[in-house]
Design a protein around this motif. Structure first.
Motif, mmCIF file in Angstrom:
data_model
loop_
_atom_site.group_PDB
_atom_site.id
_atom_site.type_symbol
_atom_site.label_atom_id
_atom_site.label_comp_id
_atom_site.label_asym_id
_atom_site.label_seq_id
_atom_site.Cartn_x
_atom_site.Cartn_y
_atom_site.Cartn_z
ATOM 1 N N PRO A 330 20.584 23.228 50.198
ATOM 2 C CA PRO A 330 20.128 23.876 48.962
ATOM 3 C C PRO A 330 20.540 23.145 47.690
ATOM 4 C CG PRO A 330 21.060 25.488 50.482
ATOM 5 C CD PRO A 330 21.376 24.145 51.038
ATOM 6 N N LEU A 331 21.526 22.261 47.795
ATOM 7 C CA LEU A 331 22.013 21.523 46.625
ATOM 8 C C LEU A 331 21.573 20.065 46.614
ATOM 9 C CD1 LEU A 331 25.749 22.662 46.157
ATOM 10 C CD2 LEU A 331 23.906 22.872 44.506
ATOM 11 N N LEU A 332 20.903 19.607 47.660
ATOM 12 C CA LEU A 332 20.712 18.180 47.838
ATOM 13 C C LEU A 332 19.926 17.538 46.698
ATOM 14 C CD1 LEU A 332 21.181 15.706 49.532
ATOM 15 C CD2 LEU A 332 19.201 16.317 50.943
ATOM 16 N N GLY A 333 18.860 18.185 46.254
ATOM 17 C CA GLY A 333 18.071 17.602 45.167
ATOM 18 C C GLY A 333 18.900 17.409 43.919
ATOM 19 N N ARG A 334 19.703 18.427 43.562
ATOM 20 C CA ARG A 334 20.512 18.326 42.347
ATOM 21 C C ARG A 334 21.618 17.295 42.484
ATOM 22 N NH1 ARG A 334 21.874 24.476 42.032
ATOM 23 N NH2 ARG A 334 20.966 24.378 44.116
ATOM 24 N N VAL A 335 22.206 17.193 43.662
ATOM 25 C CA VAL A 335 23.279 16.210 43.852
ATOM 26 C C VAL A 335 22.720 14.789 43.804
ATOM 27 C CG1 VAL A 335 24.931 15.302 45.535
ATOM 28 C CG2 VAL A 335 24.836 17.760 45.065
ATOM 29 N N LEU A 336 21.573 14.552 44.443
ATOM 30 C CA LEU A 336 20.973 13.211 44.413
ATOM 31 C C LEU A 336 20.635 12.792 42.988
ATOM 32 C CD1 LEU A 336 18.555 13.300 47.505
ATOM 33 C CD2 LEU A 336 20.793 12.208 47.347
ATOM 34 N N THR A 337 20.019 13.691 42.231
ATOM 35 C CA THR A 337 19.613 13.320 40.872
ATOM 36 C C THR A 337 20.800 13.304 39.909
ATOM 37 O OG1 THR A 337 18.983 15.637 40.484
ATOM 38 C CG2 THR A 337 17.232 14.106 41.141
ATOM 39 N N SER A 338 21.807 14.147 40.139
ATOM 40 C CA SER A 338 23.016 14.101 39.309
ATOM 41 C C SER A 338 23.736 12.775 39.505
ATOM 42 C CB SER A 338 23.954 15.258 39.665
ATOM 43 O OG SER A 338 23.375 16.506 39.350
ATOM 44 N N HIS A 339 23.815 12.334 40.746
ATOM 45 C CA HIS A 339 24.422 11.024 41.010
ATOM 46 C C HIS A 339 23.683 9.924 40.265
ATOM 47 C CE1 HIS A 339 25.844 7.485 43.253
ATOM 48 N NE2 HIS A 339 24.569 7.153 43.319
ATOM 49 N N ARG A 340 22.369 9.986 40.319
ATOM 50 C CA ARG A 340 21.579 8.934 39.666
ATOM 51 C C ARG A 340 21.776 8.954 38.154
ATOM 52 N NH1 ARG A 340 15.856 8.273 42.101
ATOM 53 N NH2 ARG A 340 17.177 7.285 43.662
#
Length: 409
Positions: A330-340
């Motif tokens: 449920p958090l994967l999209g936000r974590v991937l884009t936050s990292h970027r």
């Protein structure tokens, strides 16, 4: 056709479309004006979405079915390049048109890349993440940076709108292929989008392993941006190469990337994530320093660049796979884009620092600076990304099996 095969085909056509239009935009801008200040505005427009939209994109990717986000990204890409194609074919191109198209195309890329990365765990098992990410990175880097740009120059010679029409066709095919790819259902969230963004950032920053990876990537992005910004000057003024020779150096970057793709999964399986990342980051230090100190012989520098990009792919695959492994879906999209957003935020500063050092010290000094910054990243990796740290992350992820958004880690 299996889901993984379909996702690869989406990546091929999507990257081809992006590569055609992104490589055509600078050439179209130069055909309109040669004022460096105006050209820089187009560059800024094309880079801005990575910084200003990445965090918001993560919320959308986690709140909406990810295949719908991916399809929407290609629909937006197709609409933008149709506008560019029509303007080019009618000889109505202007700098504002090119800048707006650059912004919209990169916006589609921000959402599309995030959704694609979040979909990988849905279509391959955990033991295949490294191989899958290696394949997608080779497709993207190979098409966008190395295969498509030469073709773009040929197509522009035929007509200003031809590359955009080709990009439109590729985007439409990618859009059509998205249908049928499985996607985890979105999690409904009543929270304000800013709260959702904060939740993704807190998870990324609050997870020691992921935080250390992001810090290292931020340092590496700064160092790589400094070197890349000065590579053309290094090639012409230090190596005394012409346009063909400079193209040869870029080809060396491609060779290392592609060659590494055949062995990266074997390396990761053999060494594990920790040692693969430790050795890859250490090799980056050696390679950056080598460019500064080896004799100015193009074949030697070319071999160093092959080595540099080969080890960079190993790092990138482990980095992306770690975020996918150790982040709840449920958090994967936000974590991937936050990292970027966090890791790529230093890229413009790296390019400015490279130019400053080159102007006030020397071009070789740029690579010394890059090596020292990569050395700082290596210290983080050797200290924080131990095999024990990965085991702790696996145990923590197992305890998060019942994770629910809004309840913290």
């Amino acid at each position: 056709m299996g889901s993984w095969g379909r996702l690869q085909l989406v990546a091929v056509f999507g990257s081809a479309g992006e590569g055609l239009v992104l490589s055509a935009i600078p050439l179209l801008a130069v055909s309109i004006t040669t004022d460096p200040r105006e050209i820089s505005l187009v560059t800024v427009a094309g880079q801005a979405p990575w910084l200003v939209l990445s965090l918001f994109a993560g919320v959308v990717i986690d709140r909406v079915r990810r295949t719908a986000v991916l399809a929407g990204a290609y629909a937006v890409l197709a609409a933008a390049v149709v506008a560019l194609a029509v303007a080019g074919s009618l000889h109505e191109l202007s700098l504002p048109v090119v800048a707006v198209v650059a912004f919209v195309v990169t916006t589609a890329q921000v959402f599309g890349d995030g959704a694609s990365g979040a979909l990988v765990p849905d279509v391959v098992g955990p033991d295949r993440l490294a191989a899958a990410n290696a394949r997608l990175q080779v497709i993207d880097r190979g098409l966008v940076q190395f295969v498509v740009p030469p073709a773009t120059g040929v197509l522009l010679g035929i007509g200003a709108g031809i590359p955009a029409w080709g990009a439109t066709a590729a985007a439409v095919v990618a859009f059509a292929l998205v249908r049928g790819i499985p996607s985890a259902p979105p999690v409904k969230s009543p929270a304000h989008p800013l709260r959702d963004i904060g939740e993704g950032l807190r998870y990324l920053v609050g997870t020691p392993l992921l935080r250390s990876i992001t810090i290292t990537v931020a340092l590496g992005s700064f160092a790589a941006s400094a070197g890349n910004a000065m590579l053309v000057l290094f090639a012409t003024q230090v190596l005394h190469l012409g346009p063909v020779g400079y193209g040869g150096l870029l080809a060396c970057l491609a060779v290392g990337w592609v060659a590494s793709s055949f062995v990266v999964d074997w390396v990761v399986r053999r060494l594990g994530y920790s040692w693969s990342m430790r050795l890859a980051q250490s090799c980056a230090v050696v390679a950056q320093l080598a460019i500064a100190v080896v004799p100015p012989w193009p074949p030697v520098v070319g071999l160093v660049l092959v080595f540099l990009t080969a080890t960079t792919l190993v790092w990138n695959v482990c980095s992306q796979s770690s975020r996918q492994r150790f982040t709840p879906s449920p958090l994967l999209g936000r974590v991937l884009t936050s990292h970027r957003a966090l890791a790529w935020g230093l890229t413009p500063l790296g390019a400015l620092a490279g130019g400053f050092v080159a102007a006030h010290v020397s071009l070789r000094a740029v690579w010394v600076m890059s090596a020292l910054i990569q050395l700082a990243g290596a210290a983080v990796v050797w200290w924080q990304l131990s095999p024990g740290a990965f085991r702790d992350a696996e145990l923590a992820q197992a305890r998060l099996g019942s994770f629910q958004p809004g309840r913290g880690k």
